[in-house]
Scaffold this motif. Structure first.
Motif, PDB file in Angstrom:
ATOM      1  N   ILE A  64      31.968  34.506  50.394  1.00 47.23           N
ATOM      2  CA  ILE A  64      31.092  33.552  49.700  1.00 47.23           C
ATOM      3  C   ILE A  64      31.381  32.117  50.144  1.00 47.23           C
ATOM      4  CG2 ILE A  64      30.888  34.902  47.554  1.00 47.23           C
ATOM      5  CD1 ILE A  64      32.997  32.811  46.409  1.00 47.23           C
ATOM      6  N   LYS A  65      30.443  31.240  49.791  1.00 48.49           N
ATOM      7  CA  LYS A  65      30.693  29.808  49.928  1.00 48.49           C
ATOM      8  C   LYS A  65      30.601  29.217  48.518  1.00 48.49           C
ATOM      9  CE  LYS A  65      28.802  25.792  52.312  1.00 48.49           C
ATOM     10  NZ  LYS A  65      28.017  25.119  51.280  1.00 48.49           N
ATOM     11  N   ILE A  66      31.615  28.438  48.155  1.00 44.19           N
ATOM     12  CA  ILE A  66      31.620  27.832  46.817  1.00 44.19           C
ATOM     13  C   ILE A  66      30.681  26.631  46.795  1.00 44.19           C
ATOM     14  CG2 ILE A  66      33.074  26.619  45.130  1.00 44.19           C
ATOM     15  CD1 ILE A  66      35.424  28.374  46.129  1.00 44.19           C
ATOM     16  N   LEU A  67      29.832  26.561  45.763  1.00 43.20           N
ATOM     17  CA  LEU A  67      28.854  25.467  45.689  1.00 43.20           C
ATOM     18  C   LEU A  67      29.318  24.322  44.784  1.00 43.20           C
ATOM     19  CD1 LEU A  67      25.613  27.632  45.297  1.00 43.20           C
ATOM     20  CD2 LEU A  67      26.456  26.533  47.380  1.00 43.20           C
ATOM     21  N   THR A  68      30.347  24.606  43.967  1.00 43.60           N
ATOM     22  CA  THR A  68      30.830  23.601  43.010  1.00 43.60           C
ATOM     23  C   THR A  68      32.317  23.359  43.265  1.00 43.60           C
ATOM     24  OG1 THR A  68      31.168  25.477  41.522  1.00 43.60           O
ATOM     25  CG2 THR A  68      29.226  24.122  41.113  1.00 43.60           C
ATOM     26  N   ASP A  88      23.781  13.503  27.231  1.00 44.18           N
ATOM     27  CA  ASP A  88      22.634  13.826  26.394  1.00 44.18           C
ATOM     28  C   ASP A  88      22.808  15.218  25.754  1.00 44.18           C
ATOM     29  OD1 ASP A  88      20.082  13.451  25.385  1.00 44.18           O
ATOM     30  OD2 ASP A  88      19.234  14.713  26.982  1.00 44.18           O
ATOM     31  N   GLU A  89      23.176  16.195  26.597  1.00 43.48           N
ATOM     32  CA  GLU A  89      23.362  17.554  26.079  1.00 43.48           C
ATOM     33  C   GLU A  89      24.565  17.629  25.139  1.00 43.48           C
ATOM     34  OE1 GLU A  89      23.560  20.689  29.028  1.00 43.48           O
ATOM     35  OE2 GLU A  89      23.705  22.234  27.474  1.00 43.48           O
ATOM     36  N   LEU A  90      25.609  16.919  25.483  1.00 40.75           N
ATOM     37  CA  LEU A  90      26.813  16.931  24.638  1.00 40.75           C
ATOM     38  C   LEU A  90      26.490  16.458  23.222  1.00 40.75           C
ATOM     39  CD1 LEU A  90      29.521  15.534  27.072  1.00 40.75           C
ATOM     40  CD2 LEU A  90      29.272  17.880  26.254  1.00 40.75           C
ATOM     41  N   GLY A  91      25.608  15.464  23.146  1.00 37.80           N
ATOM     42  CA  GLY A  91      25.222  14.935  21.842  1.00 37.80           C
ATOM     43  C   GLY A  91      24.431  15.941  21.008  1.00 37.80           C
ATOM     44  N   LYS A  92      23.709  16.837  21.705  1.00 40.17           N
ATOM     45  CA  LYS A  92      22.798  17.734  20.985  1.00 40.17           C
ATOM     46  C   LYS A  92      23.383  19.112  20.708  1.00 40.17           C
ATOM     47  CE  LYS A  92      18.600  15.888  23.078  1.00 40.17           C
ATOM     48  NZ  LYS A  92      18.010  16.117  24.401  1.00 40.17           N
ATOM     49  N   ASN A  93      24.294  19.556  21.545  1.00 42.06           N
ATOM     50  CA  ASN A  93      24.722  20.947  21.457  1.00 42.06           C
ATOM     51  C   ASN A  93      26.252  21.073  21.482  1.00 42.06           C
ATOM     52  OD1 ASN A  93      25.041  23.705  21.608  1.00 42.06           O
ATOM     53  ND2 ASN A  93      23.811  23.977  23.466  1.00 42.06           N
ATOM     54  N   GLN A  94      26.774  21.430  20.337  1.00 41.48           N
ATOM     55  CA  GLN A  94      28.214  21.595  20.148  1.00 41.48           C
ATOM     56  C   GLN A  94      28.834  22.538  21.186  1.00 41.48           C
ATOM     57  OE1 GLN A  94      29.841  20.791  16.851  1.00 41.48           O
ATOM     58  NE2 GLN A  94      31.815  21.541  17.574  1.00 41.48           N
ATOM     59  N   ARG A  95      28.107  23.650  21.453  1.00 37.88           N
ATOM     60  CA  ARG A  95      28.643  24.675  22.344  1.00 37.88           C
ATOM     61  C   ARG A  95      28.813  24.142  23.769  1.00 37.88           C
ATOM     62  NH1 ARG A  95      26.490  29.247  25.181  1.00 37.88           N
ATOM     63  NH2 ARG A  95      27.847  31.055  25.080  1.00 37.88           N
ATOM     64  N   ALA A  96      28.045  23.109  24.109  1.00 34.21           N
ATOM     65  CA  ALA A  96      28.096  22.576  25.476  1.00 34.21           C
ATOM     66  C   ALA A  96      29.410  21.851  25.761  1.00 34.21           C
ATOM     67  CB  ALA A  96      26.926  21.631  25.712  1.00 34.21           C
ATOM     68  N   ARG A  97      30.115  21.473  24.694  1.00 32.00           N
ATOM     69  CA  ARG A  97      31.299  20.634  24.888  1.00 32.00           C
ATOM     70  C   ARG A  97      32.365  21.259  25.761  1.00 32.00           C
ATOM     71  NH1 ARG A  97      31.864  18.210  18.918  1.00 32.00           N
ATOM     72  NH2 ARG A  97      29.713  17.499  18.869  1.00 32.00           N
ATOM     73  N   SER A  98      32.552  22.560  25.635  1.00 35.61           N
ATOM     74  CA  SER A  98      33.603  23.179  26.434  1.00 35.61           C
ATOM     75  C   SER A  98      33.040  23.943  27.633  1.00 35.61           C
ATOM     76  CB  SER A  98      34.449  24.092  25.549  1.00 35.61           C
ATOM     77  OG  SER A  98      33.608  24.873  24.746  1.00 35.61           O
ATOM     78  N   ALA A  99      31.730  23.828  27.870  1.00 33.56           N
ATOM     79  CA  ALA A  99      31.116  24.624  28.937  1.00 33.56           C
ATOM     80  C   ALA A  99      31.473  24.111  30.333  1.00 33.56           C
ATOM     81  CB  ALA A  99      29.594  24.618  28.776  1.00 33.56           C
ATOM     82  N   LYS A 100      31.855  25.050  31.207  1.00 36.22           N
ATOM     83  CA  LYS A 100      32.137  24.725  32.605  1.00 36.22           C
ATOM     84  C   LYS A 100      31.392  25.691  33.498  1.00 36.22           C
ATOM     85  CE  LYS A 100      36.530  22.459  32.427  1.00 36.22           C
ATOM     86  NZ  LYS A 100      37.873  22.728  31.935  1.00 36.22           N
ATOM     87  N   LEU A 101      30.629  25.157  34.427  1.00 33.72           N
ATOM     88  CA  LEU A 101      29.827  26.015  35.305  1.00 33.72           C
ATOM     89  C   LEU A 101      30.396  26.000  36.716  1.00 33.72           C
ATOM     90  CD1 LEU A 101      25.950  26.047  35.530  1.00 33.72           C
ATOM     91  CD2 LEU A 101      27.310  25.761  37.602  1.00 33.72           C
ATOM     92  N   ARG A 102      30.564  27.191  37.273  1.00 32.78           N
ATOM     93  CA  ARG A 102      30.947  27.312  38.687  1.00 32.78           C
ATOM     94  C   ARG A 102      29.935  28.206  39.390  1.00 32.78           C
ATOM     95  NH1 ARG A 102      36.170  25.320  39.751  1.00 32.78           N
ATOM     96  NH2 ARG A 102      37.377  25.014  37.843  1.00 32.78           N
ATOM     97  N   ALA A 103      29.673  27.899  40.647  1.00 32.35           N
ATOM     98  CA  ALA A 103      28.653  28.652  41.370  1.00 32.35           C
ATOM     99  C   ALA A 103      29.077  28.906  42.809  1.00 32.35           C
ATOM    100  CB  ALA A 103      27.335  27.877  41.356  1.00 32.35           C
ATOM    101  N   ALA A 104      28.547  29.994  43.360  1.00 27.66           N
ATOM    102  CA  ALA A 104      28.832  30.340  44.748  1.00 27.66           C
ATOM    103  C   ALA A 104      27.638  31.050  45.357  1.00 27.66           C
ATOM    104  CB  ALA A 104      30.053  31.259  44.814  1.00 27.66           C
ATOM    105  N   ILE A 105      27.592  31.051  46.676  1.00 28.63           N
ATOM    106  CA  ILE A 105      26.498  31.738  47.379  1.00 28.63           C
ATOM    107  C   ILE A 105      27.100  32.796  48.306  1.00 28.63           C
ATOM    108  CG2 ILE A 105      26.396  29.935  49.201  1.00 28.63           C
ATOM    109  CD1 ILE A 105      23.328  30.408  49.169  1.00 28.63           C
ATOM    110  N   LYS A 106      26.511  33.968  48.305  1.00 27.63           N
ATOM    111  CA  LYS A 106      27.066  35.041  49.134  1.00 27.63           C
ATOM    112  C   LYS A 106      26.695  34.816  50.606  1.00 27.63           C
ATOM    113  CE  LYS A 106      27.373  40.010  49.577  1.00 27.63           C
ATOM    114  NZ  LYS A 106      27.346  41.258  48.815  1.00 27.63           N
ATOM    115  N   ILE A 107      27.645  35.091  51.461  1.00 27.15           N
ATOM    116  CA  ILE A 107      27.397  34.885  52.888  1.00 27.15           C
ATOM    117  C   ILE A 107      26.856  36.188  53.494  1.00 27.15           C
ATOM    118  CG2 ILE A 107      28.497  34.403  55.120  1.00 27.15           C
ATOM    119  CD1 ILE A 107      30.402  32.529  53.522  1.00 27.15           C
TER     120      ILE A 107
END
Ligand code: SAH
Length: 296
Positions: free
Chosen positions: A264-268, A277-296
């Protein structure tokens, strides 16, 4: 329509990059928030295979089938069985896979499962109700003190893990601990009053730890990641949103190993987090971490 507000919606679309007629697997379909966004981008023929372990959540996502008729396939199972599910449904090619880990707001607020410390319920905490599985009640009443202490410390990052575990053992001598409110009293007794006035409820960490242990969440994550990479078509994308440092570490290490192998290649480079903006509206977003990859 969903009670749950899907997190990082824009970012999920950016990294999954769904296009006309592509197919995606949503491993945690929940109430369908992310799947809806994907389906909106993949018409007229692109499909979503939506998986959720909680049968109630599958019911909550049925509205997708009504709107996107032949384009939605829903399966009540664990994403730990991803490979088998994809093969049973003959679902291919797979252009992208999404995992939005943890629990939804609807599960927290509405069910009888004892996830919430705001409602007095039985200490269950299983996403599905298959009898014979581990429950939170079993853990607090039957596990040895050391094991309870360990999950509170590791899965809950609870600094009063020793005191809480000790108090659980003391209290269960008087009779089985059966309810969320019963457990909350025990946590309260074991912690100083300054802790009760903290930013998060004093039972949050204990409840999180029990939920992760009951559902074997870290093991399931370790099981699904290699299956996801192998199921993806070349150029297919994997997006994982985690809510806990232990989960994020598993994802990060896995992606870096795979990237070294050249699969894979890591995208993040760094995990993506919610904007202000999202942090202000959604409590659950506070601890959210997104990682992404693309398959080679
Ligand atoms: N993205 C969803 C919300 C997901 S919340 C939405 O937009 O509505 C996380 C979901 O993962 C919950 O519905 C939970 O039941 C589900 N889940 C937890 N463990 C799972 C597992 N092992 N397999 C499949 N689903 C799981």
């Amino acid at each position: 329509m969903p009670i749950h507000t899907a997190v990082l919606k824009k970012e999920v679309l950016e990294y999954l990059n769904p296009k006309q007629n592509e197919n995606f697997v949503d491993c945690t379909v929940g109430e369908g928030g992310h799947s809806e966004d994907i389906l909106n981008k993949t018409g007229p023929d692109g499909k979503v295979l939506g998986i959720d372990l909680d049968p109630q959540q599958i019911i909550s996502s049925h509205w997708l089938e009504a709107i996107y008729k032949d384009r939605t396939i829903l399966v009540n199972d664990s994403y730990a069985n991803l490979k088998e599910i994809i093969s049973n449904k003959n679902f291919q090619p797979v252009n992208g896979i999404l995992l939005d880990l943890g629990m939804s707001s609807a599960q927290l607020e509405g069910t009888h499962k004892g996830f919430s410390f705001q409602i007095d319920q039985g200490l269950d905490m299983r996403y599905n109700d298959v009898t014979g599985y581990l429950t939170a009640e079993k853990i607090v009443n039957e596990w040895p003190e050391e094991k309870i202490e360990e999950i509170l410390r590791e899965y809950g990052e609870e600094k009063f893990s020793r005191k809480i575990a000790k108090n659980i053992i003391e209290q269960r001598k008087q009779g089985r601990i059966k309810t969320t409110f019963g457990l909350i009293e025990i946590i309260k007794d074991a912690t100083p009053s300054t802790y009760w006035r903290g930013k998060i409820h004093y039972a949050t960490r204990t409840f999180q730890a029990l939920r992760i242990a009951v559902n074997d969440e870290l093991e399931n994550l370790k099981k699904v990641l290699p299956q996801a990479i192998s199921a993806l078509s070349p150029e297919g994308r994997l997006v994982v949103i985690s809510f806990h440092s232990l989960e994020d570490r598993i994802v990060k290490n896995f992606l870096s190993e795979e990237s070294k192998k050249g699969t894979i290649k890591i995208l993040t480079k760094k995990p993506i987090t919610a904007n202000r903006d999202e942090l202000g509206k959604n409590q659950r977003a506070r601890s959210a971490k997104l990682r992404a990859a693309i398959k080679i």
